[in-house]
Design a protein around this motif. Structure first.
Motif, PDB file in Angstrom:
ATOM      1  N   GLN A 173      76.643   9.253  31.168  1.00 52.17           N
ATOM      2  CA  GLN A 173      75.391  10.012  31.220  1.00 52.17           C
ATOM      3  C   GLN A 173      74.491   9.511  32.345  1.00 52.17           C
ATOM      4  O   GLN A 173      73.833  10.292  33.034  1.00 52.17           O
ATOM      5  CB  GLN A 173      74.659   9.906  29.884  1.00 52.17           C
ATOM      6  CG  GLN A 173      75.280  10.715  28.757  1.00 52.17           C
ATOM      7  CD  GLN A 173      74.582  10.472  27.435  1.00 52.17           C
ATOM      8  OE1 GLN A 173      74.327   9.341  27.044  1.00 52.17           O
ATOM      9  NE2 GLN A 173      74.277  11.554  26.733  1.00 52.17           N
TER      10      GLN A 173
ATOM     11  N   MET B 284      67.592  14.165  28.990  1.00 52.98           N
ATOM     12  CA  MET B 284      67.943  12.794  29.396  1.00 52.98           C
ATOM     13  C   MET B 284      66.697  11.979  29.706  1.00 52.98           C
ATOM     14  O   MET B 284      66.636  10.786  29.480  1.00 52.98           O
ATOM     15  CB  MET B 284      68.857  12.860  30.632  1.00 52.98           C
ATOM     16  CG  MET B 284      69.234  11.514  31.208  1.00 52.98           C
ATOM     17  SD  MET B 284      70.267  10.596  30.070  1.00 52.98           S
ATOM     18  CE  MET B 284      70.294   9.023  30.871  1.00 52.98           C
ATOM     19  N   LYS B 285      65.635  12.649  30.191  1.00 52.16           N
ATOM     20  CA  LYS B 285      64.447  11.919  30.610  1.00 52.16           C
ATOM     21  C   LYS B 285      63.864  11.076  29.482  1.00 52.16           C
ATOM     22  O   LYS B 285      63.400   9.962  29.674  1.00 52.16           O
ATOM     23  CB  LYS B 285      63.389  12.898  31.133  1.00 52.16           C
ATOM     24  CG  LYS B 285      62.206  12.201  31.774  1.00 52.16           C
ATOM     25  CD  LYS B 285      61.262  13.198  32.390  1.00 52.16           C
ATOM     26  CE  LYS B 285      60.093  12.487  33.053  1.00 52.16           C
ATOM     27  NZ  LYS B 285      59.148  13.413  33.660  1.00 52.16           N
TER      28      LYS B 285
ATOM     29  N   THR C  73      73.015  11.529  35.483  1.00 49.24           N
ATOM     30  CA  THR C  73      71.583  11.552  35.766  1.00 49.24           C
ATOM     31  C   THR C  73      71.309  11.176  37.213  1.00 49.24           C
ATOM     32  O   THR C  73      70.421  11.744  37.863  1.00 49.24           O
ATOM     33  CB  THR C  73      70.839  10.578  34.835  1.00 49.24           C
ATOM     34  OG1 THR C  73      71.035  10.988  33.486  1.00 49.24           O
ATOM     35  CG2 THR C  73      69.343  10.550  35.140  1.00 49.24           C
TER      36      THR C  73
END
Length: 287
Positions: free
Chosen positions: A254, A1-2, A258
């Motif tokens: 998402q 995700m980063k 996160t």
């Protein structure tokens, strides 16, 4: 995700300025205007800016300042920033460069990260006295000349001037008393918060980490900033959410994951309570 976190590429930065087209890992611009980007964003490149005339409003993370010329501004890629207009007339020189360009042939891959003024929101701005203003005018003039002369040695020459800029700024930091330093517990709270906010949003967690009571921590933060510890935690989460929401490739669900919300609806309520609009409305407004 980063890797999905929205960043402004160097190409995008170039597109914000007229006649700033090249395919290199750096570019320099002297502008009489600034792209005032009001929504928070990150960038993939480093930037050293020389504000020669006028003033500008800059926010990095949760710190907002009005910067008056003459001043140097230093920004690293991970810094969330936004800009607003303050004066009708400005003149600013900016050199953008990617870390891989600067670190070419540099044995210490952590060289840039050892200079806190690229990442620390309390250190981004250098207000220049007359003698330092003259010095940086000379350095930026030489830097511009080297970029105007398209020699084979241009990358190496530019790196040399970047080293000079960094060393001169570091020297200024060493000899200038930091008048912005506040209560050490408050300073440490901000440091821990910037690292832990994705996983920890309880005031008690930060009080425990600092070995103080929740009440004492809250008093210190309120006295030093005018805001509560809860305000600080909420604002940094909202800031991160705004950056993430600007990337349409990442779903709101998402983003909720996160930011460690239990579900998307909980994230939606949190964001709307803090900003007055839903995450989807914010995304539609900014994309």
């Amino acid at each position: 995700m980063k890797n999905k976190i929205t960043t402004y590429s160097l190409a995008h930065h170039k597109s914000l300025f007229a006649n700033a087209n090249n395919d290199k890992e750096y570019f320099y611009i002297q502008a009489e205007d600034h792209p005032y980007i009001s929504e928070p964003y990150r960038a993939e490149s480093y930037a050293i800016e020389f504000l020669r005339k006028g003033s500008i409003v800059m926010q990095t993370k949760l710190k907002k300042v009005v910067i008056h010329a003459p001043a140097i501004i230093t920004l690293g890629p991970s810094v969330i920033r936004s800009f607003a207009k303050d004066s009708e007339e400005i003149l600013i020189d900016i050199i953008f460069f990617k870390s891989q360009f600067f670190l070419h042939n540099q044995a210490n891959v952590f060289f840039l990260s050892q200079y806190e003024f690229f990442e620390n929101s309390d250190m981004h701005v250098f207000h220049l006295e007359k003698k330092n203003k003259t010095k940086f005018e000379q350095i930026f003039s030489l830097l511009k000349q080297s970029l105007d002369n398209n020699s084979n040695h241009q990358p190496s020459i530019l790196r040399g001037y970047l080293y000079i800029l960094i060393y001169e700024l570091d020297f200024i930091k060493q000899i200038t008393p930091n008048e912005t330093i506040q209560n050490p517990i408050f300073e440490k709270f901000k440091e821990i918060l910037s690292k832990e906010f994705l996983n920890q949003r309880s005031v008690q967690y930060y009080a425990d980490a600092l070995n103080v009571t929740r009440k004492y921590l809250s008093e210190i933060i309120k006295n030093n900033s005018g805001k509560t510890a809860s305000d600080w935690i909420e604002e940094i989460i909202v800031l991160e959410a705004k950056v993430l929401l600007q990337n349409k490739e990442v779903t709101i669900n998402q983003i909720s994951d996160t930011l460690n919300f239990p579900n998307q609806s909980g994230f939606g309520r949190f964001f709307k309570n803090a900003t007055g609009i839903s995450p989807l409305e914010y995304r539609r407004k900014t994309i």
